[in-house]
Design an enzyme around this catalytic site. Structure first.
Site, PDB file in Angstrom:
ATOM      1  N   THR A  99      80.990  46.098  45.660  1.00  0.00           N
ATOM      2  CA  THR A  99      80.741  47.542  45.705  1.00  0.00           C
ATOM      3  C   THR A  99      81.914  48.248  46.382  1.00  0.00           C
ATOM      4  O   THR A  99      82.584  47.696  47.255  1.00  0.00           O
ATOM      5  CB  THR A  99      79.438  47.855  46.462  1.00  0.00           C
ATOM      6  N   THR A 106      87.321  50.170  44.290  1.00  0.00           N
ATOM      7  CA  THR A 106      88.450  50.843  43.643  1.00  0.00           C
ATOM      8  C   THR A 106      89.612  51.065  44.596  1.00  0.00           C
ATOM      9  O   THR A 106      90.676  51.516  44.170  1.00  0.00           O
ATOM     10  CB  THR A 106      88.026  52.207  43.055  1.00  0.00           C
ATOM     11  N   GLY A 112      91.301  49.992  48.913  1.00  0.00           N
ATOM     12  CA  GLY A 112      91.179  49.365  50.214  1.00  0.00           C
ATOM     13  C   GLY A 112      90.730  47.917  50.187  1.00  0.00           C
ATOM     14  O   GLY A 112      91.155  47.113  49.334  1.00  0.00           O
ATOM     15  N   SER A 137      81.958  44.805  60.780  1.00  0.00           N
ATOM     16  CA  SER A 137      83.152  45.281  61.472  1.00  0.00           C
ATOM     17  C   SER A 137      83.083  44.839  62.923  1.00  0.00           C
ATOM     18  O   SER A 137      82.001  44.583  63.464  1.00  0.00           O
ATOM     19  CB  SER A 137      83.218  46.813  61.394  1.00  0.00           C
ATOM     20  N   TYR A 164      78.785  54.820  63.226  1.00  0.00           N
ATOM     21  CA  TYR A 164      79.367  53.766  62.387  1.00  0.00           C
ATOM     22  C   TYR A 164      79.071  52.394  62.968  1.00  0.00           C
ATOM     23  O   TYR A 164      78.627  51.485  62.260  1.00  0.00           O
ATOM     24  CB  TYR A 164      80.874  53.984  62.279  1.00  0.00           C
TER      25      TYR A 164
END
Length: 264
Positions: A13, A16, A18, A141, A154
């Site tokens: 997912t 497109t 990174g 992360s 985040y």
């Protein structure tokens, strides 16, 4: 180590640009059929065309869908009914004063970074378990463990992904399906360049801006540089392989040493 993913179908997912684009490229090079996902036809078409030029005999499936919505998830399933490797990479991030983060923003980060991945797991995990082989991965992360003061919302969403990964690994126990999270450190992408500029200013040359960012905002990094997307992709490709068959329920670190702990 020779990783051969021929005969496997993967969905990445947000692939497109990174880290997602690097993961899609890595899986393609390993021989997998790869679903390249984005929200707009043009970006998906451009990404597929670029990847087809980079990798000979690439087997690519353009998936134009907003996977953060129920409709987009159903559309994804229609376009790619069977997936062996699900990489939940899509995510958003940004700096914000903690006391000014609205309820709406808290919900948006949870829905995009967590719920979208949960929804796709619900759709694809049963088929993997029935077939007796599968790989589910969540892109977390270092912010899941070392919560940044400027990105609490985040960090919260990435911490939640660690719990999601561990929980679904238990659900898939004994089925031949592995479920893991990848703890990525600060990575050199276009979005992160913009983020760095936001924090350290736009007047510095990029190399100096990167050094200032790492020194002031990510001093715990042992690499003392941004990680390249391909370095994250290497871990994802490995976890997608037969060689990683005994690794499940884990949080695997490609964080440049940002997490000051021997274990995650």
């Amino acid at each position: 180590m020779q990783i051969d993913l021929k005969g496997r179908t993967a969905l990445v997912t947000g692939s497109t640009q990174g880290i997602g684009a690097a993961i899609a490229a890595g899986l393609t090079r390993a021989g997998a059929r790869v679903g390249v996902n984005g929200r707009t036809p043009q970006r998906v078409e451009d990404s597929v065309a670029r990847l087809a030029q980079e990798v000979a005999a690439a087997d690519l499936v353009p998936i134009v869908a907003d996977v953060t919505t129920e409709e987009g998830a159903r559309l994804t399933l229609e376009q790619l009914p069977q997936v062996d490797i699900l990489v939940n990479n899509l995510g958003i991030f940004g700096a914000e004063e903690p006391l000014e983060i609205t309820d709406e923003e808290w919900r948006r980060y949870f829905e995009v970074n967590v719920l979208a991945a949960v929804r796709l797991t619900r759709l694809y995990l049963p088929g993997m378990m029935q077939r007796g082989w599968g790989r589910v991965q969540y892109m977390a992360s270092e912010s899941a463990v070392v919560i940044p003061a400027e990105m609490i919302h985040y960090g919260m969403s990435k911490t939640a992904l660690l719990a999601v990964g561990r929980g679904f690994a238990k659900r898939a126990a004994g089925s031949g399906v592995t479920v893991n999270s990848v703890i990525a450190g600060p990575t050199h992408t276009g979005g992160v360049e913009d983020f760095v500029r936001e924090l350290v200013g736009s007047e510095l040359p990029w190399e100096e801006a990167e050094r200032v960012f790492m020194r002031k905002h990510r001093p715990q990094s042992l690499l003392q540089r941004l990680i390249e997307p391909e370095e994250i992709a290497h871990m994802v490709v490995y976890l997608s392989s037969d060689q990683a068959s005994a690794t499940t329920g884990g949080a695997l670190r490609v964080d440049g040493g940002c997490v000051d702990s021997i274990l995650p």
